[in-house]
Design a protein around this motif. Structure first.
Motif, short mmCIF file in Angstrom:
data_model
loop_
_atom_site.label_atom_id
_atom_site.label_comp_id
_atom_site.label_asym_id
_atom_site.label_seq_id
_atom_site.Cartn_x
_atom_site.Cartn_y
_atom_site.Cartn_z
N ARG A 516 -3.61 14.29 17.33
CA ARG A 516 -2.82 14.77 16.20
C ARG A 516 -3.55 14.43 14.90
N ASP A 517 -3.45 15.31 13.92
CA ASP A 517 -3.94 15.01 12.59
C ASP A 517 -2.87 14.22 11.86
N LEU A 518 -3.18 13.00 11.45
CA LEU A 518 -2.23 12.14 10.76
C LEU A 518 -2.38 12.27 9.25
N THR A 519 -1.28 12.48 8.57
CA THR A 519 -1.26 12.48 7.11
C THR A 519 -0.27 11.41 6.66
N VAL A 520 -0.71 10.58 5.70
CA VAL A 520 0.11 9.49 5.18
C VAL A 520 0.42 9.80 3.72
N ARG A 521 1.70 9.86 3.38
CA ARG A 521 2.10 10.20 2.02
C ARG A 521 3.04 9.14 1.46
N LEU A 522 3.07 9.07 0.13
CA LEU A 522 4.04 8.18 -0.52
C LEU A 522 5.44 8.72 -0.25
N PRO A 523 6.41 7.82 -0.04
CA PRO A 523 7.75 8.27 0.35
C PRO A 523 8.56 8.82 -0.82
N GLU A 527 13.11 12.31 1.51
CA GLU A 527 12.25 12.74 2.60
C GLU A 527 12.59 12.05 3.92
N HIS A 528 13.13 10.82 3.85
CA HIS A 528 13.49 10.09 5.07
C HIS A 528 14.64 9.14 4.75
N PRO A 529 15.67 9.07 5.59
CA PRO A 529 16.85 8.24 5.28
C PRO A 529 16.58 6.74 5.26
N LEU A 530 15.45 6.30 5.80
CA LEU A 530 15.18 4.86 5.84
C LEU A 530 14.41 4.35 4.63
N THR A 531 13.85 5.24 3.83
CA THR A 531 13.00 4.77 2.72
C THR A 531 13.72 3.85 1.74
N PRO A 532 15.05 4.00 1.47
CA PRO A 532 15.70 3.05 0.56
C PRO A 532 15.70 1.61 1.07
N TYR A 533 15.46 1.41 2.37
CA TYR A 533 15.51 0.08 2.96
C TYR A 533 14.11 -0.50 3.19
N LEU A 534 13.10 0.22 2.68
CA LEU A 534 11.72 -0.24 2.77
C LEU A 534 11.20 -0.57 1.39
N HIS A 535 10.16 -1.39 1.32
CA HIS A 535 9.59 -1.82 0.04
C HIS A 535 9.11 -0.59 -0.73
N PRO A 536 9.52 -0.46 -2.01
CA PRO A 536 9.18 0.76 -2.76
C PRO A 536 7.68 0.98 -2.95
N ASN A 537 6.89 -0.09 -2.94
CA ASN A 537 5.44 0.05 -3.17
C ASN A 537 4.61 -0.17 -1.91
N VAL A 636 -1.52 2.35 -3.32
CA VAL A 636 -1.02 2.32 -4.70
C VAL A 636 -0.74 0.88 -5.10
N ASP A 637 -1.30 0.46 -6.22
CA ASP A 637 -1.04 -0.88 -6.76
C ASP A 637 -1.13 -0.79 -8.28
N PRO A 638 0.01 -0.56 -8.97
CA PRO A 638 -0.02 -0.39 -10.43
C PRO A 638 -0.67 -1.56 -11.16
N GLY A 639 -0.50 -2.76 -10.62
CA GLY A 639 -1.09 -3.92 -11.27
C GLY A 639 -2.60 -3.91 -11.22
N GLN A 640 -3.17 -3.32 -10.18
CA GLN A 640 -4.62 -3.31 -10.02
C GLN A 640 -5.26 -2.04 -10.57
N PHE A 641 -4.61 -0.89 -10.32
CA PHE A 641 -5.23 0.39 -10.69
C PHE A 641 -4.60 1.04 -11.91
N GLY A 642 -3.43 0.58 -12.34
CA GLY A 642 -2.73 1.22 -13.44
C GLY A 642 -1.66 2.16 -12.92
N VAL A 643 -0.70 2.49 -13.79
CA VAL A 643 0.41 3.35 -13.41
C VAL A 643 -0.10 4.75 -13.08
#
Length: 688
Positions: A516-523, A527-537, A636-643
């Motif tokens: 399978r071709d895997l694609t990883v995207r920011l939540p 898009e998914h009912p579990l994302t509110p219970y996962l770390h936002p970053n 993604v790391d705003p502290g390291q790369f910027g917003v």
């Protein structure tokens, strides 16, 4: 339930000596041992009891189960033979058929400052049921010993006739340990005098009738109530007591007098109280004990071994079944709720003989059935997780409101909607689960409390959600959770903690194995009912061949806080099995004689620059040997790369032929890097 092994041996003298042998004996008797620990020179075992076996929730019940297999006897604790009044010595009346048996025994308190015998206090301490009141402790001890809950009323706080009846509309009670009166559901079985409710039958007593250090006269209640009604009352009030847990699984209606007699014996032996009059039986069990007919030939077919009637009679006697004649057996009062038909008795005999002792057989057909492609894909995914150190677990298909509260499910969340069991046998199994995350985090909590911070678990599970037509929609999932450390040692000898990238690597392995071709995207929360219970970053949504496949991420800190999880950062992974078993979008490429060359380039991209634009420039500047170019990671790391900025990793797959030197290969890759710098350098794209 926790049991002292030394106390259990006093009820079942045939119990083996070693803790491991005791554990094996319990397992073989069908009582699952969840844990073994040492406590003050004794061994304490935690057991998981069957939901339909109220008789197991006491020492004599467990001892009877063990003795039946060990060919031993049950040494029941001594009880006081009570004198029953013929003229209803004081006013008490039962007004509902949902009360199966009911007795009251009057006592006078001699000395409330004395102590129960040491072994009795030990049993209470192990079960964490010590109250400090010798009267109440005696009732708790008798319930632990015999399985018959009793309750003590302060006789001087009662008014007029005592009634066992159903509650009326709007009736209230002040439950033990509470300061605000509760409205009782109409139709709840209650014990009441002429002005107030004294107890919710089988569940809990009330403040206005409880015994205190000033109590001088006691009425000792011992009865049995309809298990369904007790379960409904406990669930409606959201109150679970040791008594309700016994009664709602089915109490023994023949046991109330013996239970009261044991309480009296304990109090008289230590000088705390004495009987001051005859016992009143306001309702005596008059029901006929069930009789089950056993067909010995049918039983032999069921067990697949010959079994003589004499052997069957002997084995069943160990469980309290009395042989009448032929194949007729009378069921004891303790088993009337779970031994209903002949097949129930057959299963009892099978367990007594031992499942390992019964012959196994296999049926054969002319042609075999191979494993389906879907099953093979699921097996491959599971084997990859096992190879990474994960252990397969099995969780319940049910949970209760408290687990959802710990997860933090809001009323407007998709996870707030459930298939609910209206008459659940236990409130802990009220909802069919609609997500696996809650139980996964609970597993982390349980392992931490058992001093196991390093864990990797997975399960193929099913979740249930209401559909638009009011029915039930089922979805199959593969979930995994990991926490702590335990990865193989690196070159520096250090163990590294499992993290988001470890779990992402597991997904990549699975995707690769299934082509399978895997694609990883920011939540996106939608898009998914579990994302509110996962770390936002530290979370991502996953796609296989462009189709939504699941979610990945660290558990949200607030969720961990509600579960009491500290010291670890668990990572959760969930994949739809439909995505795992779908046909790949493209055929697997043929294997080359020589593996290709791979290189990775990591660029930090500011918000205005898209990954696709950078990929286009890389492809244009690539050598002819380029065979594949794809994104393998976004960080993604705003502290390291910027917003708005993110680190994007590109995988270059290069053909070996014609074989380049290291210098030639580095020069070809450098041309691609220079092309990106030329096109996007002014916009802030840099090689990381």
């Amino acid at each position: 339930m926790k049991l002292s092994v030394s106390l259990l041996r006093s009820y079942c003298p045939a119990l083996p000596a070693g803790a491991s042998d005791v554990r094996q004996a319990l397992d073989e008797a069908g009582i699952e041992v969840k844990g073994v620990e040492s406590a003050g020179g004794d061994t304490v075992i935690s057991v998981e009891l069957l939901a339909n076996r109220g008789d197991h929730r006491c020492y004599t019940g467990v001892a009877r189960e063990l003795a039946a297999r060990l060919d031993g006897v049950v040494a029941a604790p001594p009880s006081r033979l009570l004198t029953v009044a013929e003229d209803n010595g004081f006013p008490v009346v039962v007004r509902t058929e949902k009360c199966l048996a009911y007795t009251l025994t009057p006592l006078v308190v001699r000395d409330s400052g004395v102590l129960l015998p040491g072994e009795v206090r030990s049993a209470l301490a192990v079960a964490e049921e010590t109250t400090g009141s010798v009267i109440v402790d005696a009732t708790n001890a008798a319930a632990l010993e015999l399985g018959q809950p009793t309750h003590a009323f302060d006789a001087d706080r009662l008014t007029g006739t005592i009634e066992v009846r159903l509650s009326g509309a709007g009736e209230t009670a002040l439950l033990l340990g509470e300061t605000t009166r509760r409205e009782l559901p109409e139709g709840t079985i209650v014990i009441a005098d002429e002005v107030k409710v004294l107890a919710v039958a089988g569940v809990i007593g009330c403040e206005e009738s409880r015994v205190t250090e000033n109590t001088r006269r006691v009425l000792l209640e011992s009865g049995t109530f309809d298990p369904v009604e007790v379960r409904k009352a406990a669930s409606a009030l959201n109150v679970r007591t040791a008594a309700s847990q016994r009664f709602e699984r089915g109490g023994d209606p023949t046991l109330p007098l013996a239970g009261a007699g044991r309480v009296v014996r304990l109090l008289e032996e230590c000088g705390a109280a004495a009987v001051s009059g005859p016992t009143v039986c306001a309702r005596e069990w008059h029901g006929d004990l069930p009789v089950i007919d056993v067909d010995f030939d049918d039983l032999a077919d069921f067990l697949a071994i010959p079994s003589s009637p004499e052997d069957v009679v002997r084995r069943l006697a160990g469980y309290g079944l009395r042989h009448l004649e032929g194949g007729r057996f009378q069921v004891p009062g303790s088993r009337i709720w779970d031994l209903v038909e002949a097949q129930d008795v057959y299963e009892e005999l099978a367990r007594n003989i031992g499942y390992d002792e019964l012959p196994g057989s296999a049926s054969f057909s002319g042609s075999g059935v191979g494993q389906s492609d879907e099953a093979a894909d699921l097996r491959a995914a599971g084997e990859i997780l096992v190879s990474l150190g994960f252990y397969e677990v099995f969780t319940d298909s049910f949970y209760d409101r408290s687990l959802l509260k710990r997860l933090g499910v809001e009323p407007d969340s998709p996870l707030a909607h459930h298939i609910r069991l209206v008459d659940a046998a236990d409130r802990h199994y009220e909802f069919l689960k609609n997500n696996c995350l809650a139980q996964a985090v609970e597993a982390v909590d349980i392992n931490l409390r058992n001093h196991s911070p390093d864990l990797r678990l997975f399960e193929l599970a099913t979740v249930f959600r209401p559909d638009r037509d009011g029915g039930c929609a089922e979805r199959s999932l593969l979930w995994a959770i990991c926490a702590g450390s335990g990865l193989p040692h690196g070159w520096d000898g250090k163990q590294r903690p499992v993290d988001l990238f470890f779990a992402k690597g597991a997904v990549e392995e699975i995707a690769n194995a299934l082509n399978r071709d895997l694609t990883v995207r920011l939540p996106d929360e939608a898009e998914h009912p579990l994302t509110p219970y996962l770390h936002p970053n530290r979370a991502a949504v996953l796609y296989f061949d462009g189709v939504p496949a699941g979610v990945l991420g660290e558990i949200h800190p607030e969720v961990l806080k509600r579960f009491g999880v500290t010291g670890v950062r668990p990572v959760y992974l969930e994949l739809e099995t439909s995505a795992l078993t779908a046909a790949p979008a493209k055929p697997r490429p043929p294997l080359e004689d020589v593996p290709p060359i791979t290189r990775m380039l990591d660029f930090v991209l500011p918000a205005p620059v898209s990954s696709a634009e950078v990929m286009e420039v890389l492809r244009a500047a690539a050598p002819d040997r380029l065979r594949d170019l794809r994104v393998t990671d976004v960080f993604v790391d705003p502290g390291q790369f910027g917003v708005g900025a993110r680190s994007v990793t590109y995988l270059l797959v290069l053909a070996v032929e014609p074989t380049p030197t290291s210098e030639e290969l580095n020069a070809e890759v450098q041309l691609m890097i220079d092309a990106v710098a030329t096109v996007f350098g002014d916009e802030g794209v840099v090689l990381r």
